[in-house]
Write an enzyme that holds these catalytic residues in place. Structure first.
Site, short mmCIF file in Angstrom:
data_model
loop_
_atom_site.label_atom_id
_atom_site.label_comp_id
_atom_site.label_asym_id
_atom_site.label_seq_id
_atom_site.Cartn_x
_atom_site.Cartn_y
_atom_site.Cartn_z
CE LYS A 163 -4.83 32.87 -19.95
NZ LYS A 163 -4.25 32.50 -21.07
CD GLU A 213 -3.08 26.58 -22.47
OE1 GLU A 213 -3.61 26.24 -21.46
OE2 GLU A 213 -3.40 27.46 -23.25
CE LYS A 262 -6.08 29.41 -27.29
NZ LYS A 262 -5.38 30.56 -26.63
N GLY A 290 -9.73 28.68 -26.14
CA GLY A 290 -10.54 29.96 -26.24
C GLY A 290 -9.88 31.24 -26.25
O1 OSB Z 1 -3.89 31.54 -23.96
O2 OSB Z 1 -5.67 30.33 -23.78
C1 OSB Z 1 -5.15 31.50 -23.86
C2 OSB Z 1 -7.55 34.39 -24.01
C3 OSB Z 1 -7.10 35.28 -24.92
C4 OSB Z 1 -5.54 34.98 -25.43
C5 OSB Z 1 -4.98 33.54 -24.93
C6 OSB Z 1 -5.71 32.82 -24.16
C7 OSB Z 1 -6.99 33.05 -23.51
C8 OSB Z 1 -7.77 32.30 -22.77
C9 OSB Z 1 -9.09 32.63 -22.60
O3 OSB Z 1 -7.05 31.63 -21.82
C10 OSB Z 1 -9.97 31.36 -22.56
C11 OSB Z 1 -11.34 31.77 -22.76
O4 OSB Z 1 -11.94 32.03 -23.92
O5 OSB Z 1 -12.17 31.41 -21.66
MG MG Z 2 -3.03 29.25 -23.67
#
Ligand code: OSB
Ligand code: MG
Length: 375
Positions: A163, A213, A262, A290
């Site tokens: 992130k 992303e 998703k 996720g």
């Molecule tokens: O952008 O993928 C995302 C979690 C909460 C909101 C957005 C995102 C995410 C994650 C977590 O990247 C992925 C996971 O469930 O491990």
């Molecule tokens: Mg994402």
């Protein structure tokens, strides 16, 4: 099939560790579970909202409202042929994909159980193992991040996603890349930048990333097309894609080269499959994103990831990374080569621990065909 009952529960679950993204920190999750009873069989779905409207416009509370006041009354007592018909029954409710997905997916689980087939097979899945990556929250220092990456690689995960946000980006990515020159590495900005940052974002091209992303605004496909023409790194859209029409728009504009699917964001399995198919026809790989799900949502993610165009590792990882105790049995486990076995049990292929769910429940509401809602 008759939709005989719907039970909406809010459960409270604490993540083992806080998860920081560009839009905030999450730890105490408020998760809605949907249980439907269809022809006497219970199916389960999860609403993958966050607590605040920071990832998309939905929240746990908006989903509670939309399911309680619109979706449950619309569906209860209905005769349906196929879970794929649910979306059409809900088109008069605009948006609220995560609320819809939680309900539709529960009906998919029930239908698969009634037919005594794995949900993955009912959806058209072909893979019996899925490839797993991890998504790592923002850390204090590059060193702390490098240590975490090392630990995840030791567990076998095939791809690491970092992130990022302004001020916590290039140094962190550089440190990880320096330490691990050959791993599959990507970054996720969750809409933290804008086109004024394009020269800065172009510096990501130095790190041989699999993708960046959702760098730009959550609802702006057009700007991503401009950015993609200015950087070499593949853009992957997450927040922008709510349905197959959005996917086609993004593809035709050249706004991305990869799409993250998703279930919640696109409104459930039938829409997810349409997004998958549009991408496949246009030779774009997809992967499963996720939302820090409990086991119920995770099990649905695994079933969806068995579709053939899920050719990149997803953010679907072991229960144990998130929860002291997950609400399903067995828990989701990842092999030392970074894969999850797709269950060959019927439905989602995991059992829901009802006692634990009851202990975690903070509110619940029931609908029975022919009877008024009860709190
Ligand atoms: O952008 O993928 C995302 C979690 C909460 C909101 C957005 C995102 C995410 C994650 C977590 O990247 C992925 C996971 O469930 O491990
Ligand atoms: Mg994402």
């Amino acid at each position: 099939m008759t939709i005989e009952k719907l039970i909406l529960r809010e459960i409270s679950m604490r993540l083992k560790a806080p998860f920081e993204t560009s839009f905030g920190v999450m730890q105490d999750r408020r998760i809605l579970l949907v249980e439907v009873v269809v022809d006497g069989v219970s199916g389960w779905g999860e609403v993958t909202t966050t607590e605040s409207p920071s990832y998309n416009s939905e929240t746990t509370d908006t989903a509670w409202h939309i399911i309680s006041d619109f979706i449950a009354p619309r569906l209860i007592g209905n005769e349906i042929q196929n879970a794929a018909d649910i979306a059409a029954l809900l088109t008069s409710i605009r948006g609220h994909q995560m609320a819809k997905a939680g309900v539709e997916n529960a009906i998919w689980d029930a239908q698969a159980q009634i037919g005594k087939v794995p949900l993955a097979k009912l959806l058209g899945g072909q893979l019996d193992q899925i490839a797993c990556g991890v998504s790592l929250g923002i850390r204090e220092t590059p060193d702390a991040l490098v240590k975490k990456v090392e630990e995840e690689l030791r567990s076998g995960y095939q791809r690491i996603k970092l992130k990022i946000k302004p001020g916590k980006d290039l140094d962190f990515v550089a440190a990880v890349r320096r330490e691990f020159p050959d791993i599959q590495l990507s970054v996720d900005a969750n809409s933290a930048y804008n086109m004024k940052d394009s020269a800065h974002l172009r510096k990501l091209d130095d790190f041989n990333l699999l993708m960046v992303e959702q760098p730009l605004q959550w609802d702006d496909i057009h700007s991503h097309a401009k950015l993609q023409s200015e950087i070499r790194t593949a853009i992957c859209l997450d927040e922008c894609i709510h349905n197959a029409a959005h996917a086609l728009t993004a593809i035709e504009l050249g706004a991305c080269r990869i799409i993250n699917i998703k279930l919640g964001r696109v409104g459930g399995h039938s829409s997810a499959r349409q997004v998958h198919d549009v991408c496949q026809r246009n030779s774009l790989p997809v992967w499963c994103g996720g939302m820090l799900e409990s086991g119920v949502g995770r099990a649905h993610n695994i079933a969806m990831s068995a579709l053939p165009n899920f050719s990149l590792p997803g953010d679907v990882s072991a229960s144990q990374r998130y929860w002291t105790e997950d609400i399903i049995e067995p828990e989701v486990e990842v092999s030392s080569s970074g894969t999850i076995q797709v269950s060959d049990g019927s439905g989602i292929g995991y059992g829901v621990k009802r006692d634990l769910v009851n202990r975690l429940t903070v509110r619940a509401k029931h609908w029975n065909a022919g009877v008024m809602a009860r709190a």
